[in-house]
Design a protein around this motif. Structure first.
Motif, PDB file in Angstrom:
ATOM      1  N   ALA A  83       0.836  -1.204   0.000  1.00 18.08           N
ATOM      2  CA  ALA A  83       0.000   0.000   0.000  1.00 18.08           C
ATOM      3  C   ALA A  83       0.869   1.251   0.000  1.00 18.08           C
ATOM      4  O   ALA A  83       0.573   2.221  -0.710  1.00 18.08           O
ATOM      5  CB  ALA A  83      -0.936  -0.003   1.204  1.00 18.08           C
ATOM      6  N   ALA A  84       1.949   1.229   0.769  1.00 20.01           N
ATOM      7  CA  ALA A  84       2.861   2.380   0.796  1.00 20.01           C
ATOM      8  C   ALA A  84       3.513   2.570  -0.568  1.00 20.01           C
ATOM      9  O   ALA A  84       3.643   3.707  -1.058  1.00 20.01           O
ATOM     10  CB  ALA A  84       3.916   2.188   1.882  1.00 20.01           C
ATOM     11  N   GLN A  85       3.919   1.479  -1.209  1.00 21.88           N
ATOM     12  CA  GLN A  85       4.512   1.573  -2.548  1.00 21.88           C
ATOM     13  C   GLN A  85       3.497   2.105  -3.551  1.00 21.88           C
ATOM     14  O   GLN A  85       3.823   2.950  -4.391  1.00 21.88           O
ATOM     15  CB  GLN A  85       5.030   0.201  -2.998  1.00 21.88           C
ATOM     16  CG  GLN A  85       6.251  -0.263  -2.234  1.00 21.88           C
ATOM     17  CD  GLN A  85       6.620  -1.707  -2.573  1.00 21.88           C
ATOM     18  OE1 GLN A  85       5.906  -2.390  -3.293  1.00 21.88           O
ATOM     19  NE2 GLN A  85       7.740  -2.160  -2.025  1.00 21.88           N
ATOM     20  N   ALA A  86       2.264   1.631  -3.464  1.00 15.54           N
ATOM     21  CA  ALA A  86       1.224   2.106  -4.377  1.00 15.54           C
ATOM     22  C   ALA A  86       0.960   3.594  -4.153  1.00 15.54           C
ATOM     23  O   ALA A  86       0.769   4.348  -5.111  1.00 15.54           O
ATOM     24  CB  ALA A  86      -0.056   1.299  -4.180  1.00 15.54           C
ATOM     25  N   ALA A  87       0.974   4.019  -2.906  1.00 11.75           N
ATOM     26  CA  ALA A  87       0.770   5.436  -2.598  1.00 11.75           C
ATOM     27  C   ALA A  87       1.916   6.269  -3.156  1.00 11.75           C
ATOM     28  O   ALA A  87       1.690   7.352  -3.716  1.00 11.75           O
ATOM     29  CB  ALA A  87       0.637   5.637  -1.085  1.00 11.75           C
ATOM     30  N   GLU A  88       3.137   5.784  -3.023  1.00 16.29           N
ATOM     31  CA  GLU A  88       4.296   6.495  -3.577  1.00 16.29           C
ATOM     32  C   GLU A  88       4.195   6.593  -5.099  1.00 16.29           C
ATOM     33  O   GLU A  88       4.460   7.642  -5.683  1.00 16.29           O
ATOM     34  CB  GLU A  88       5.596   5.805  -3.175  1.00 16.29           C
ATOM     35  CG  GLU A  88       6.057   6.110  -1.773  1.00 16.29           C
ATOM     36  CD  GLU A  88       6.382   7.587  -1.572  1.00 16.29           C
ATOM     37  OE1 GLU A  88       7.016   8.204  -2.464  1.00 16.29           O
ATOM     38  OE2 GLU A  88       5.967   8.124  -0.538  1.00 16.29           O
ATOM     39  N   THR A  89       3.806   5.489  -5.738  1.00 18.60           N
ATOM     40  CA  THR A  89       3.653   5.479  -7.192  1.00 18.60           C
ATOM     41  C   THR A  89       2.559   6.458  -7.613  1.00 18.60           C
ATOM     42  O   THR A  89       2.739   7.232  -8.561  1.00 18.60           O
ATOM     43  CB  THR A  89       3.319   4.052  -7.679  1.00 18.60           C
ATOM     44  OG1 THR A  89       4.368   3.175  -7.283  1.00 18.60           O
ATOM     45  CG2 THR A  89       3.157   3.995  -9.180  1.00 18.60           C
ATOM     46  N   ALA A  90       1.431   6.440  -6.894  1.00 16.25           N
ATOM     47  CA  ALA A  90       0.335   7.354  -7.212  1.00 16.25           C
ATOM     48  C   ALA A  90       0.773   8.803  -7.024  1.00 16.25           C
ATOM     49  O   ALA A  90       0.447   9.671  -7.841  1.00 16.25           O
ATOM     50  CB  ALA A  90      -0.879   7.045  -6.344  1.00 16.25           C
ATOM     51  N   LYS A  91       1.534   9.069  -5.985  1.00 16.46           N
ATOM     52  CA  LYS A  91       2.017  10.426  -5.727  1.00 16.46           C
ATOM     53  C   LYS A  91       2.949  10.874  -6.846  1.00 16.46           C
ATOM     54  O   LYS A  91       2.843  12.002  -7.353  1.00 16.46           O
ATOM     55  CB  LYS A  91       2.756  10.476  -4.388  1.00 16.46           C
ATOM     56  CG  LYS A  91       3.297  11.833  -4.030  1.00 16.46           C
ATOM     57  CD  LYS A  91       4.034  11.808  -2.702  1.00 16.46           C
ATOM     58  CE  LYS A  91       4.699  13.136  -2.431  1.00 16.46           C
ATOM     59  NZ  LYS A  91       5.551  13.095  -1.252  1.00 16.46           N
ATOM     60  N   ALA A  92       3.855   9.982  -7.257  1.00 12.22           N
ATOM     61  CA  ALA A  92       4.786  10.322  -8.332  1.00 12.22           C
ATOM     62  C   ALA A  92       4.030  10.584  -9.627  1.00 12.22           C
ATOM     63  O   ALA A  92       4.344  11.546 -10.357  1.00 12.22           O
ATOM     64  CB  ALA A  92       5.801   9.195  -8.512  1.00 12.22           C
TER      65      ALA A  92
END
Length: 112
Positions: A83-92
């Motif tokens: 979930a943290a990785q997905a959030a980082e990807t979405a933010k980027a």
């Protein structure tokens, strides 16, 4: 007067007998509830034992889910990391989209 004294004496004796009978029945009830005679009603002991067993089972299941012993079930940790990785990807991606939008808007202003 003698009549009242006799009446009070009979009432007093009946009260003692009734108290004795109640005490006897109460003791019988205690004995039925506490078959092993340890002072704790067997039903209460059984409930505590079942609660202890459920707690031990829950601890064992948690230990199975938490192989590294950090107190967090490993699957939850993996999901949290994903979930943290997905959030980082979405933010980027959102930042990239915002940058591209700014560039297009900026180019549109310079062409006018």
């Amino acid at each position: 007067m003698e009549f009242l004294r006799d009446l009070l004496q009979r009432i007093s004796e009946k009260a003692r007998l009734a108290t004795s009978e109640v005490e006897k029945r109460l003791q019988e009830l205690k004995e039925r509830l506490d078959q092993d005679g340890d002072g704790t009603p067997d039903l209460v002991e059984k409930a505590f034992q079942e609660a202890r067993e459920a707690l031990e089972e829950a601890k064992a299941r948690l230990a199975e889910l938490d192989q590294d012993g950090d107190g967090i079930p490993d699957k939850l940790k993996g999901l949290a990391e994903k979930a943290a990785q997905a959030a980082e990807t979405a933010k980027a991606k959102a930042e990239e989209a915002a940058r591209l939008l700014k560039e297009r808007l900026g180019k549109g202003d310079s062409q006018a």
